[in-house]
Design a protein around this motif. Sequence first.
Motif, PDB file in Angstrom:
ATOM      1  N   SER A   6      -3.307  -1.866  -3.685  1.00 55.10           N
ATOM      2  CA  SER A   6      -3.676  -2.728  -2.928  1.00 55.10           C
ATOM      3  C   SER A   6      -5.234  -3.568  -2.744  1.00 55.10           C
ATOM      4  O   SER A   6      -4.662  -5.027  -2.468  1.00 55.10           O
ATOM      5  CB  SER A   6      -4.458  -1.149  -1.561  1.00 55.10           C
ATOM      6  OG  SER A   6      -3.296  -0.373  -1.334  1.00 55.10           O
TER       7      SER A   6
ATOM      8  N   ASP B 172       2.586  -3.676   1.622  1.00 54.80           N
ATOM      9  CA  ASP B 172       2.196  -2.307   0.486  1.00 54.80           C
ATOM     10  C   ASP B 172       2.425  -1.366   0.835  1.00 54.80           C
ATOM     11  O   ASP B 172       2.393  -0.960   2.215  1.00 54.80           O
ATOM     12  CB  ASP B 172       0.215  -2.060   1.175  1.00 54.80           C
ATOM     13  CG  ASP B 172      -0.565  -1.890   0.323  1.00 54.80           C
ATOM     14  OD1 ASP B 172      -0.184  -0.870  -0.258  1.00 54.80           O
ATOM     15  OD2 ASP B 172      -1.840  -2.107  -0.128  1.00 54.80           O
ATOM     16  N   GLU B 173       3.328  -0.563   0.183  1.00 53.99           N
ATOM     17  CA  GLU B 173       4.130   0.713   0.598  1.00 53.99           C
ATOM     18  C   GLU B 173       4.617   0.726   1.545  1.00 53.99           C
ATOM     19  O   GLU B 173       4.278   1.696   2.394  1.00 53.99           O
ATOM     20  CB  GLU B 173       2.225   2.109   0.007  1.00 53.99           C
ATOM     21  CG  GLU B 173       1.985   1.696  -0.576  1.00 53.99           C
ATOM     22  CD  GLU B 173       1.040   3.117  -1.639  1.00 53.99           C
ATOM     23  OE1 GLU B 173       2.219   4.054  -1.668  1.00 53.99           O
ATOM     24  OE2 GLU B 173       0.389   2.765  -2.566  1.00 53.99           O
TER      25      GLU B 173
HETATM   26 MG   LIG Z   1      -3.250   1.092  -1.991  1.00 53.62          MG
END
Ligand SMILES: [Mg+2]
Lengths: 234, 385, 388
Positions: free
Chosen positions: A51, A172-173
């Motif tokens: 991240s 992000d994910e």
């Molecule tokens: Mg992360």
Amino acid sequence: MAESKNIIEIKSLYKSYKRGNQVIPVLQDISFNIKEGEFLALMGPSGSGKSTLLNLIAGIDKPDSGSIVVQGLDITSLDERTLSNWRAENVGFIFQFYNLIPVLTAFENVELPLLLMNLSKKERSEHVEMALSIVGLYDRKEHYPSQLSGGQQQRVAIARAIVTDPTIIVADEPTGDLDKKSAEDVLNLMTQLNEKFGKTIVMVTHDLRAAKHAKTMKYLDKGFLINGSTEIFI
Amino acid sequence: MVLLKYLFRNIFRHKLRSTLTVLSVSVAVLSFCLLNTIITAWYAGVSASSSYRLIVRNAISLVFSLPLSYKEKIRQVKGVTYVAQGNWFGGIYIEEKNFFANFAVEPETFLRLYPEFIVKEEEKKAFLSDRKGCLVGRKLIERFGWKVGDIVVLRGTIFPGNWEFVIRGIYYGKDKNVDESQFLFHWDYLNETLKKFAPSRADQVGYYIVGIKNPEDSAVISKEIDSLFKNSYAETLTETEKAFQLSFITMTEAIVIAIKLVSFVVIGIILVVVANTMNMSVRERRGEYSILKMFGFSYTLITSIILGESLLIVLTGAVLGVIFTFPAVKVVGDILSVYFPVFILESKVIFESLMYSFVVGILSGIIPAIRSIRVDLSEGLRWNM
Amino acid sequence: MKLILLYSLRNLVNRKLTTILTASGMALVILVFSAVLMLSEGLRKTLVKTGTPGNVVVIRKSSGSEVQSGIEKDQARIIEVSPEISLNEEGKRMVSKELVVLIGLPKKGTDKLSNVVIRGIMESSLPLRSQVKLKEGRMIRWGSNEIIVGNKIADNFDGVRIGNTLNFGQRQWLVVGIFEGGTTGFSSEIWADVEQLKQAFRRPNYSSMIFKLSNAKDFDIVKDRLEKDPRLTVEVKREIEYYEDQSAMMAKFIKVLGVSMTVVFSIGAILGAMITMYSAVAQRKNEIGTLRALGFQKTTILTAFLVESLFLSLIGCVFGLFLSSFLQLYTISTMNWQTFSELAFSFTLTPKIILQSLLFSVIMGSLGGLIPALRASRQKIVDALRTD
Ligand SMILES: [Mg+2]
Ligand SMILES: Nc1ncnc2c1ncn2[C@@H]1O[C@H](COP(=O)(O)OP(=O)(O)O)[C@@H](O)[C@H]1O
């Protein structure tokens, strides 16, 4: 297809966080390039710095040292204000928890980033409707986030990310909080964005199935980039 | 538009919290207005005073009197129109708690000097022609349920005995700042009774009310009057009616200051209550504000959204509070009527309360706004998890 | 139980700003609440101390106060010989005939006049007021134009010093001493020889008479006799009651204003506590669910939130009392409406007021915390565990 050029060039990137008086190195000497039209999956265990790296690429955070050159512009050297404008024009964001504003409708959420552009209400409306159509939620535009399923919320978030027509999309994910079916929908949508609309996408994930949608993969471990070793993990 | 909607909807996100905050602001604004109305009431005598009138009294203090013989001398001073003598009678109606102001005045001149006391022509005639007659303010009439023709007995405190009066007329104030709860009767009635029973106290005047042609001459005339009686046994102190009224207030200034301070404490209470609400709201939403920041919305804009929210809450509360104030002023005015014959809500007070609310709205929004802006974007976004 | 206390306390520490803001609100309310009580107490103390038990004041009937009263010489002679009056060591009756007049004097730092009581006294006046002590200088010589002044007059008025003269009643009066009257009203008076004062102001009459009873039980007897005496038109009061009556209006004003302000303010503070506690409950929905799932009773949850709210109000109370304790440094000096004379009294903090404030804050805390705490304890476990 012509040999595409680098859209992002990352060179010797270092990043650490201070926790109390302790300095925790998060990224160490990261260097790599991302080509235009790329769909890159950044993988690695939790806490490996994925991240953080994504945030740096998106201009949300600043590195300790090193450079990130996007389309010839070193974004690490920009001041807060310019960086903010740059972000608004060039980057679209997708998060794990959608990050929609609960008191605004799907339409209004998507409209949000357009408010910063010099557009008439009619133009904005066209853009929003277009983006919502792309993600297949045009008929849900008056719904509030709480009235949508997780997968639908994430698709609204994707609409919001593409409504300004940015060159780069960071995610992000994006499927981290979704069931299998919804995750598949979202990933297909992203593939479509990459292939049909030519968006460069950087996606953080630790889900192998999600990573398979990407064209390339990079692997992070404890802040180090592990080069060319992606196949091992597949 | 979308952002305005965002601002409004944020307020309704925690209906209960917003309602409670609005309520407490309105309670505070209500008490602020009441406290300041009390202060206004304190100064009512000052604001009702006329610049065409001077008050002459004994220089030692109000409890000392002046000889009646001064009247003629004062009248001869250049620029003086009329002179009426008066005495604070200090009579009590049945019990002490029924307190109201009662004066013995030379009635004809007095009414000439006080054109703001409106009396029906026939009542005025009746009052002037009855030596035992009295003229009573409208509010006082209402307070005791009196009517014209009633006999009222006052027990003298300064002038012993039971004094009987017949209500001959009711006076009304020309403006609402005129004290409508006074009780006036013939000075001659007082003086003649004293001549009979306490001759040593007769022909003594508590104060003279002096009408002047030109307000600009008040200083000169005052000086001239005082110099007439300089070095006599009863030296005079002449001042404008306003200064005279003010001198009473100065003596009770400590209380006015205390009330003023309390009214600022009220503002302090609103400030902490609203600041707390804003702090909690912004804290819960800092992730959202980070998203806006990430899209490139400027700090000024985000701050405005937060400030707008707190302003809206505070001002809603303030407006509600002001609305509650109107009936409250009536109720409190009745309770405190013994202390404050004139008790009216001034637009200045309302304006002041709204202005302070505005400041409170800004102040209570600004701290959480700065706090939420200060955090790093990457840090702020983590709050969405 | 200890764990619950810790849980509540930690939560307060966690949300520092909110805790501080809510407690400050409470503190301000307690400040006003205690300030009003302290003011009433200060006023009461001043009045009670001004009067001496066993002392009796005689004034003209219905006059209400010494300033408006008048007692003729002949009347005074009748009163003077009342057999109930106590005798001193020399066998003299402890009774004094006094004259009270008001004069305007400019207060320090202003040119505005304040009304000051000048009291004409005689030799027997001092033993009747044991609270009054000469602090500096000497006593006046009888038959001269000398005065002694109360310490509050010396402090608050210009040029009132030993050796200086004051001008009133067309005479020069030499200040020869300063006396200390503690918190009594006498501290704000100027004393002169009563006969000199009568002459200066051409007053044939005395204002009042004060005497000490040899037996306090005789009060009703002496009151009855003097008030019914056809030669007199007087009112007989216990000195303590007399002074209390003097400021009844002021006392009532402070009370009315104080009570209504406190009521209104406490509504504000309770709302403030409710706001904080409601959001505390909302924020910790999941925690509550977890605790309940772990087997904690509803009552335990209720207690935890009530305790938290009580903690808040107690912090506020302590802070508020801390602030109000500084008020003790201030003296309110104002005109008494009933007598037109200067009246000075200080904020006085007593253990009783501290207790009352504590009680008041506990009530505010409980009222503010109860409904939110009930809501917390009533939450269904499944609802509480669900995230939204
Ligand atoms: Mg992360
Ligand atoms: N704002 C921050 N302050 C302090 N430490 C942080 C911050 N953001 C991330 N970290 C730390 O940096 C490391 C990497 O975090 P992150 O990039 O979020 O990992 P990943 O996304 O791979 O799980 C973790 O140890 C995390 O605790």
